[in-house]
Design a protein around this motif. Structure first.
Motif, PDB file in Angstrom:
ATOM      1  N   PHE A  88     -92.101 -51.737  -8.296  1.00 39.70           N
ATOM      2  CA  PHE A  88     -91.651 -52.918  -7.562  1.00 39.70           C
ATOM      3  C   PHE A  88     -90.397 -53.512  -8.190  1.00 39.70           C
ATOM      4  N   ARG A  89     -90.302 -53.479  -9.495  1.00 34.90           N
ATOM      5  CA  ARG A  89     -89.117 -54.005 -10.179  1.00 34.90           C
ATOM      6  C   ARG A  89     -87.881 -53.163  -9.891  1.00 34.90           C
ATOM      7  N   ARG A  90     -88.064 -51.847  -9.778  1.00 31.76           N
ATOM      8  CA  ARG A  90     -86.923 -50.944  -9.616  1.00 31.76           C
ATOM      9  C   ARG A  90     -86.481 -50.761  -8.176  1.00 31.76           C
ATOM     10  N   ALA A  91     -87.313 -51.123  -7.210  1.00 28.24           N
ATOM     11  CA  ALA A  91     -86.964 -50.900  -5.801  1.00 28.24           C
ATOM     12  C   ALA A  91     -85.728 -51.714  -5.455  1.00 28.24           C
ATOM     13  N   GLY A  92     -84.774 -51.060  -4.849  1.00 27.66           N
ATOM     14  CA  GLY A  92     -83.515 -51.714  -4.499  1.00 27.66           C
ATOM     15  C   GLY A  92     -83.689 -52.723  -3.380  1.00 27.66           C
ATOM     16  N   THR A  93     -82.790 -53.701  -3.354  1.00 25.70           N
ATOM     17  CA  THR A  93     -82.855 -54.742  -2.329  1.00 25.70           C
ATOM     18  C   THR A  93     -81.609 -54.780  -1.464  1.00 25.70           C
ATOM     19  N   ARG A  94     -80.655 -53.891  -1.679  1.00 24.13           N
ATOM     20  CA  ARG A  94     -79.418 -53.929  -0.915  1.00 24.13           C
ATOM     21  C   ARG A  94     -79.565 -53.321   0.476  1.00 24.13           C
ATOM     22  N   GLN A  95     -80.467 -52.422   0.643  1.00 24.29           N
ATOM     23  CA  GLN A  95     -80.654 -51.769   1.924  1.00 24.29           C
ATOM     24  C   GLN A  95     -82.072 -52.022   2.409  1.00 24.29           C
ATOM     25  N   ALA A  96     -82.479 -51.309   3.434  1.00 25.38           N
ATOM     26  CA  ALA A  96     -83.843 -51.462   3.933  1.00 25.38           C
ATOM     27  C   ALA A  96     -84.823 -51.084   2.817  1.00 25.38           C
ATOM     28  N   ASN A  97     -85.935 -51.767   2.763  1.00 26.42           N
ATOM     29  CA  ASN A  97     -86.903 -51.558   1.696  1.00 26.42           C
ATOM     30  C   ASN A  97     -87.522 -50.164   1.817  1.00 26.42           C
ATOM     31  N   PRO A  98     -87.319 -49.293   0.828  1.00 26.63           N
ATOM     32  CA  PRO A  98     -87.877 -47.943   0.916  1.00 26.63           C
ATOM     33  C   PRO A  98     -89.393 -47.907   0.759  1.00 26.63           C
ATOM     34  N   LEU A  99     -89.983 -48.973   0.241  1.00 25.72           N
ATOM     35  CA  LEU A  99     -91.417 -48.985   0.009  1.00 25.72           C
ATOM     36  C   LEU A  99     -92.218 -49.226   1.284  1.00 25.72           C
ATOM     37  N   ARG A 100     -91.574 -49.702   2.324  1.00 28.82           N
ATOM     38  CA  ARG A 100     -92.302 -49.981   3.562  1.00 28.82           C
ATOM     39  C   ARG A 100     -92.907 -48.709   4.136  1.00 28.82           C
ATOM     40  N   GLN A 101     -92.143 -47.648   4.243  1.00 29.48           N
ATOM     41  CA  GLN A 101     -92.656 -46.392   4.772  1.00 29.48           C
ATOM     42  C   GLN A 101     -93.351 -45.567   3.696  1.00 29.48           C
ATOM     43  N   ALA A 102     -92.782 -45.536   2.501  1.00 25.61           N
ATOM     44  CA  ALA A 102     -93.299 -44.671   1.446  1.00 25.61           C
ATOM     45  C   ALA A 102     -94.687 -45.078   0.967  1.00 25.61           C
ATOM     46  N   MET A 103     -94.990 -46.362   0.997  1.00 26.78           N
ATOM     47  CA  MET A 103     -96.269 -46.845   0.472  1.00 26.78           C
ATOM     48  C   MET A 103     -97.332 -47.032   1.552  1.00 26.78           C
ATOM     49  N   ARG A 104     -97.052 -46.610   2.784  1.00 23.98           N
ATOM     50  CA  ARG A 104     -98.038 -46.763   3.860  1.00 23.98           C
ATOM     51  C   ARG A 104     -99.362 -46.052   3.542  1.00 23.98           C
ATOM     52  N   PRO A 105     -99.365 -44.813   3.029  1.00 24.83           N
ATOM     53  CA  PRO A 105    -100.661 -44.194   2.682  1.00 24.83           C
ATOM     54  C   PRO A 105    -101.402 -44.957   1.591  1.00 24.83           C
ATOM     55  N   HIS A 106    -100.669 -45.513   0.644  1.00 20.91           N
ATOM     56  CA  HIS A 106    -101.299 -46.284  -0.426  1.00 20.91           C
ATOM     57  C   HIS A 106    -101.977 -47.540   0.134  1.00 20.91           C
ATOM     58  N   ARG A 107    -101.283 -48.201   1.057  1.00 21.98           N
ATOM     59  CA  ARG A 107    -101.872 -49.398   1.668  1.00 21.98           C
ATOM     60  C   ARG A 107    -103.114 -49.031   2.468  1.00 21.98           C
ATOM     61  N   ALA A 108    -103.079 -47.902   3.158  1.00 25.59           N
ATOM     62  CA  ALA A 108    -104.245 -47.463   3.933  1.00 25.59           C
ATOM     63  C   ALA A 108    -105.436 -47.193   3.025  1.00 25.59           C
ATOM     64  N   ILE A 109    -105.188 -46.537   1.906  1.00 30.45           N
ATOM     65  CA  ILE A 109    -106.275 -46.222   0.976  1.00 30.45           C
ATOM     66  C   ILE A 109    -106.862 -47.491   0.373  1.00 30.45           C
ATOM     67  N   VAL A 110    -106.002 -48.425  -0.022  1.00 30.48           N
ATOM     68  CA  VAL A 110    -106.510 -49.672  -0.607  1.00 30.48           C
ATOM     69  C   VAL A 110    -107.325 -50.457   0.421  1.00 30.48           C
ATOM     70  N   LEU A 111    -106.870 -50.504   1.659  1.00 25.86           N
ATOM     71  CA  LEU A 111    -107.636 -51.217   2.692  1.00 25.86           C
ATOM     72  C   LEU A 111    -108.975 -50.532   2.963  1.00 25.86           C
ATOM     73  N   LEU A 112    -109.001 -49.198   2.957  1.00 28.77           N
ATOM     74  CA  LEU A 112    -110.277 -48.480   3.124  1.00 28.77           C
ATOM     75  C   LEU A 112    -111.211 -48.718   1.943  1.00 28.77           C
ATOM     76  N   MET A 113    -110.651 -48.707   0.740  1.00 32.31           N
ATOM     77  CA  MET A 113    -111.469 -48.982  -0.439  1.00 32.31           C
ATOM     78  C   MET A 113    -112.024 -50.402  -0.404  1.00 32.31           C
ATOM     79  N   LEU A 114    -111.216 -51.348   0.044  1.00 27.70           N
ATOM     80  CA  LEU A 114    -111.667 -52.735   0.144  1.00 27.70           C
ATOM     81  C   LEU A 114    -112.777 -52.871   1.179  1.00 27.70           C
ATOM     82  N   ALA A 115    -112.614 -52.221   2.324  1.00 24.52           N
ATOM     83  CA  ALA A 115    -113.653 -52.279   3.354  1.00 24.52           C
ATOM     84  C   ALA A 115    -114.948 -51.643   2.858  1.00 24.52           C
ATOM     85  N   ALA A 116    -114.846 -50.515   2.157  1.00 24.36           N
ATOM     86  CA  ALA A 116    -116.047 -49.857   1.621  1.00 24.36           C
ATOM     87  C   ALA A 116    -116.712 -50.718   0.554  1.00 24.36           C
TER      88      ALA A 116
END
Length: 163
Positions: A88-116
């Motif tokens: 999060f500290r290293r992600a650039g802020t000058r262009q579109a946030n690269p973490l939005r698409q790249a971290m989608r599987p991570h967000r899905a897994i965390v939400l599934l783990m939370l629901a379980a």
């Protein structure tokens, strides 16, 4: 399934976490990376609390193998959270946030783990609640980290708005 989660994910970012990020930036001066890192810090503390009971039980009964396993799991989780904080500290802020698409599987897994984890809670104790808090904080960090940074205020526009 992928398209369904993508629409839910985009809705959570645009309708919930982006306004939170904007408010934190306006009122407290917290940027996207700072807010995500604060959530990671809270997740790390929650992870330590959630693992403390198993570690203390293993140490109390002098079970070396179980103690080593518990310490290994604790350290592995902390290293994962700290590496996410660094990302999060290293992600650039000058262009579109690269973490939005790249971290989608991570967000899905965390939400599934939370629901379980929430489905397993019948009579929660402190370590169960700390585990849920860790998942909530980690998920919030992933979503806050995916938000767009507010554009900087231009000095001429800001001076004109004050007049």
């Amino acid at each position: 399934m992928r398209k369904t989660f993508a629409s839910i994910d985009d809705t959570l970012i645009e309708r919930l976490f982006q306004p939170v990020t904007d408010r934190l930036a306006n009122r407290l001066g917290f940027g996207r990376a700072n807010a995500a890192c604060a959530c990671i810090d809270a997740a790390s503390l929650s992870w330590i609390v959630s693992r403390a009971r198993g570690l203390s039980d293993a140490a109390e009964s002098w079970q070396v193998a179980t103690s080593f396993f518990e310490v290994s799991i604790l350290l592995l989780g902390l290293v994962a959270l700290l590496s996410l904080r660094t990302l999060f500290r290293r992600a650039g802020t000058r262009q579109a946030n690269p973490l939005r698409q790249a971290m989608r599987p991570h967000r899905a897994i965390v939400l599934l783990m939370l629901a379980a984890r929430l489905a397993q809670l019948h009579t929660p104790n402190l370590s169960d609640l700390a585990d849920v808090a860790m998942l909530v904080c980690a998920g919030s960090a992933l979503y806050l980290g995916a938000c767009a940074e507010r554009p900087p205020l231009r000095r001429a526009a800001a001076a004109w708005a004050v007049r």
